[in-house]
Design a protein around this motif. Structure first.
Motif, PDB file in Angstrom:
ATOM      1  N   GLU A  20       0.829  -1.210   0.000  1.00  8.99           N
ATOM      2  CA  GLU A  20       0.000   0.000   0.000  1.00  8.99           C
ATOM      3  C   GLU A  20       0.858   1.252   0.000  1.00  8.99           C
ATOM      4  N   LEU A  21       1.950   1.232   0.729  1.00  8.01           N
ATOM      5  CA  LEU A  21       2.853   2.380   0.753  1.00  8.01           C
ATOM      6  C   LEU A  21       3.552   2.554  -0.593  1.00  8.01           C
ATOM      7  N   HIS A  22       3.967   1.458  -1.178  1.00 10.54           N
ATOM      8  CA  HIS A  22       4.738   1.538  -2.419  1.00 10.54           C
ATOM      9  C   HIS A  22       3.881   2.031  -3.586  1.00 10.54           C
ATOM     10  N   LYS A  23       2.573   1.849  -3.515  1.00  9.68           N
ATOM     11  CA  LYS A  23       1.700   2.273  -4.609  1.00  9.68           C
ATOM     12  C   LYS A  23       1.738   3.783  -4.839  1.00  9.68           C
ATOM     13  N   VAL A  24       2.037   4.558  -3.806  1.00 10.99           N
ATOM     14  CA  VAL A  24       2.071   6.006  -3.990  1.00 10.99           C
ATOM     15  C   VAL A  24       3.440   6.481  -4.474  1.00 10.99           C
ATOM     16  N   ARG A  25       4.357   5.555  -4.692  1.00 12.29           N
ATOM     17  CA  ARG A  25       5.664   5.933  -5.229  1.00 12.29           C
ATOM     18  C   ARG A  25       5.669   5.689  -6.738  1.00 12.29           C
ATOM     19  N   PHE A  26       5.299   6.706  -7.474  1.00 11.34           N
ATOM     20  CA  PHE A  26       5.369   6.648  -8.924  1.00 11.34           C
ATOM     21  C   PHE A  26       5.975   7.959  -9.411  1.00 11.34           C
ATOM     22  N   GLU A  27       6.446   7.952 -10.639  1.00 12.32           N
ATOM     23  CA  GLU A  27       7.191   9.113 -11.125  1.00 12.32           C
ATOM     24  C   GLU A  27       6.265  10.279 -11.448  1.00 12.32           C
ATOM     25  N   PHE A  28       6.685  11.465 -11.035  1.00  8.90           N
ATOM     26  CA  PHE A  28       5.980  12.689 -11.376  1.00  8.90           C
ATOM     27  C   PHE A  28       6.614  13.274 -12.641  1.00  8.90           C
ATOM     28  N   ASP A  29       5.807  13.757 -13.561  1.00 11.74           N
ATOM     29  CA  ASP A  29       6.341  14.392 -14.766  1.00 11.74           C
ATOM     30  C   ASP A  29       7.170  15.623 -14.395  1.00 11.74           C
ATOM     31  N   PRO A  30       8.213  15.930 -15.169  1.00  6.23           N
ATOM     32  CA  PRO A  30       8.961  17.177 -14.932  1.00  6.23           C
ATOM     33  C   PRO A  30       8.034  18.379 -14.997  1.00  6.23           C
ATOM     34  N   ALA A  31       8.289  19.348 -14.149  1.00 10.82           N
ATOM     35  CA  ALA A  31       7.470  20.559 -14.089  1.00 10.82           C
ATOM     36  C   ALA A  31       8.379  21.736 -13.741  1.00 10.82           C
ATOM     37  N   PRO A  32       7.958  22.970 -14.063  1.00 15.81           N
ATOM     38  CA  PRO A  32       8.779  24.143 -13.723  1.00 15.81           C
ATOM     39  C   PRO A  32       9.076  24.195 -12.228  1.00 15.81           C
TER      40      PRO A  32
END
Length: 283
Positions: A101-113
């Motif tokens: 359950e904890l690992h599910k929220v670890r996904f890559e965020f797109d680059p942003a300013p």
């Protein structure tokens, strides 16, 4: 550099999970199942500081000062998650989040300013401080009430640290950079101070961050109960228009100080943003 000073100031007020939480005051008769479940959801949400830190380090490779500060922010945010899980481990072990359950929220965020992301997280910390203060009021069990009050104070300090880096961006990194920083901060400020006009809770964990995963690309969408946040805010801690106004007022107050101006309303800040954009036209 801001990092050495920020590290020293936060080290001076850092709380100890073993000795500063009144664990012995626990009263099981004052903890409902619904309340305990929200502790689990907040514990998983706080764990999302992990992918957020990865994003910050990736998008701020040119800023070692800010990247070093991430070591403090990341430690304290993960500590929040750990403290909430420790509460469950002691008193509601069946609700302790699993590693999956904890690992599910670890996904890559797109680059942003980077500047817009900085402002977004400043506003997120302000909002979270107010959410946790309301959570402390709503809970009836003494230990979790105390824990939410402690965590809320941390979030306020984090907002203050982000504000220091925002001020540095405006004043100490060149005139052109400062102008672009003002535009970025005012743009996100208009959005985040207008939460009462949107159907969703405006917090970084509730915003879309990965186009390939859309619509399952918010931290909240990866929780065991994706709709829990709205219910928590609307029906449990009762984060109503009065409290939303407090958040907006706090954002506008800090923007006024940061920009050396006066923003009484979101419209004031938006007009200022448009004037800044006009100032870029000749270039």
């Amino acid at each position: 550099m801001l990092y050495p000073e920020l590290f020293k100031s936060m080290e001076a007020v850092r709380w100890n999970m073993a000795t500063d939480i009144p664990w012995d005051d626990f009263d099981g008769s004052k903890l409902t199942d619904d309340q305990a479940y929200t502790v689990k959801m907040n514990a998983i949400t706080e764990w999302a500081a992990l992918p957020a830190t990865e994003m910050f380090l990736r998008d701020n490779r040119d800023d070692s000062d800010f990247s070093a500060f991430m070591s403090v922010w990341f430690f304290e945010e993960q500590k929040h998650s750990l403290a909430l899980m420790e509460y469950l481990r002691r008193f509601r072990p069946e609700l302790v989040p699993t590693e999956e359950e904890l690992h599910k929220v670890r996904f890559e965020f797109d680059p942003a300013p980077a500047l817009e992301t900085l402002m977004l997280h400043f506003c997120g910390e302000v909002r979270l401080n107010h959410w946790y203060r309301r959570a402390a009021d709503w809970h009836t069990e003494p230990v979790i009430k105390a824990l939410y009050k402690i965590i809320a104070q941390d979030e306020a300090r984090h907002a203050g640290a982000y504000l220091r880096y925002m001020k540095r961006a405006i004043l100490h990194r060149g005139k052109d950079f400062g102008h672009h920083a003002r535009i970025a901060f005012s743009k996100i400020g208009v959005l985040m101070a207008s939460a009462h006009r949107t159907p969703q809770a405006l917090h970084p964990t509730n915003l879309h961050v990965n186009k390939e995963l859309y619509p399952m690309d918010t931290v909240q969408s990866q929780l065991p109960s994706p709709g829990w946040l709205e219910n928590w805010l609307d029906n449990q801690i009762c984060f109503d228009n009065e409290w939303e106004t407090r958040v907006s007022s706090r954002i506008l107050h800090n923007m006024s100080l940061l920009m050396d101006n006066t923003f009484s309303t979101v419209q004031d800040l938006n007009r200022y943003r448009k004037e800044l954009i006009k100032g870029l036209a000749p270039a």
